[in-house]
Design a protein around this motif. Structure first.
Motif, short mmCIF file in Angstrom:
data_model
loop_
_atom_site.label_atom_id
_atom_site.label_comp_id
_atom_site.label_asym_id
_atom_site.label_seq_id
_atom_site.Cartn_x
_atom_site.Cartn_y
_atom_site.Cartn_z
N VAL A 115 47.78 35.17 21.75
CA VAL A 115 48.18 33.79 21.48
C VAL A 115 49.31 33.42 22.44
N LEU A 116 49.07 32.43 23.29
CA LEU A 116 50.08 31.94 24.22
C LEU A 116 50.52 30.56 23.76
N ASP A 117 51.81 30.38 23.59
CA ASP A 117 52.34 29.11 23.08
C ASP A 117 52.79 28.19 24.21
N GLY A 118 52.65 26.87 23.96
CA GLY A 118 53.20 25.86 24.85
C GLY A 118 52.76 25.99 26.29
N ARG A 119 51.50 25.68 26.58
CA ARG A 119 50.99 25.80 27.95
C ARG A 119 50.49 24.46 28.45
N ALA A 120 50.55 24.27 29.76
CA ALA A 120 50.16 22.98 30.34
C ALA A 120 49.58 23.15 31.73
N GLU A 250 49.00 31.02 35.72
CA GLU A 250 48.60 29.73 36.27
C GLU A 250 49.07 28.51 35.45
N LEU A 251 49.34 28.72 34.18
CA LEU A 251 49.71 27.60 33.32
C LEU A 251 51.22 27.48 33.17
N GLN A 252 51.69 26.26 33.15
CA GLN A 252 53.12 26.03 32.96
C GLN A 252 53.51 26.24 31.51
N ARG A 253 54.71 26.73 31.28
CA ARG A 253 55.26 26.79 29.92
C ARG A 253 55.92 25.46 29.59
#
Length: 254
Positions: A115-120, A250-253
């Protein structure tokens, strides 16, 4: 907006004009009325307990009556407290993403899910949770509506009260598609992502789950079970690790 309402901006809460402020005001003002009602229910329970003790020949009928009256009062208080606590995210007192993230990790962590939280994705989409595991990949956002907002589906269309929910459904399905395309491109694994919204406040149908226009809305406590019961793929440990590492890189926090 994570943990917020689509109708009420976060910075308006508790300004003296928001629905949240009025809700808390009326709740406080109704405390005395609720206590009177609870005392009346407890009295009825005590009388019923006394009568039942006499009917079945139980010892110390008065004590049995007091015990049942206390149980009735306790249950009534608990139901009252639970209904108020259920609005905490909508009122800005708790953070929906924290609650859902904890539930997801507790239920899925030992079953191979990450589970990865807060991605954009920059200038494209952001989500509260990205879930990757043996059953596939999911995105989960958190939302709260006013307690009297009925969330329903009519003719296949999503509604929040009297308002169409198509815009929200389209946003979530577009975000799922964008995340799936990025992960598929970067890992070479064909990824299909299903979007979920954890509803912290609002009236869902009986059972606590609703699917319409490609989007599933459900109570936060049901999110992990839904993910386990509705596979979108079969991924092994190596693929899960690759997808999780790629997402983290690759995804921003946010």
């Amino acid at each position: 907006m994570p943990g917020g309402s689509i109708y009420v901006q976060q910075d308006e809460k508790f300004t003296g004009s928001s629905p949240q402020w009025w809700y808390e005001k009326f709740w406080r003002e109704g405390a005395q009325s609720r206590r009177r009602s609870r005392m009346l229910k407890a009295a009825v329970g005590a009388v019923a307990g006394f009568a039942l003790a006499l009917r079945f020949g139980l010892p110390v009928p008065a004590l049995c009556g007091l015990a049942l009256g206390g149980v009735v009062a306790g249950v009534d208080w608990w139901l009252d407290w639970r209904s108020f606590r259920a609005t905490a995210v909508w009122r800005g007192r708790r953070r929906g993403e924290v609650i859902t993230g904890r539930l997801l990790r507790r239920a899925l962590g030992r079953q191979g899910y990450r589970v990865l939280d807060g991605r954009a994705i920059r200038d494209q989409a952001s989500i509260d949770h990205l879930v990757i595991g043996p059953g596939g990949v999911w995105i989960v956002d958190n939302e709260s509506w006013s307690p009297d907002t009925e969330i329903a589906s009519y003719g296949g269309r999503l509604f929040f009260g009297e308002k169409y929910g198509t815009k929200i459904a389209n946003q979530q399905t577009a975000a799922a598609k964008a995340f799936a395309e990025l992960l598929s491109r970067e890992t070479g694994i064909e990824v299909v992502i299903r979007p979920l919204i954890a509803v912290h406040c609002g009236m869902l149908p009986r059972g606590g789950t609703l699917t319409a226009e490609g989007l599933t809305l459900l109570k936060p406590r049901l999110a992990a079970k839904h993910i386990k019961d509705n596979r979108t793929a079969v991924l092994d440990a190596t693929q899960i690790e690759l997808l999780a590492r790629t997402a983290a890189r690759e995804l921003q926090r946010v």
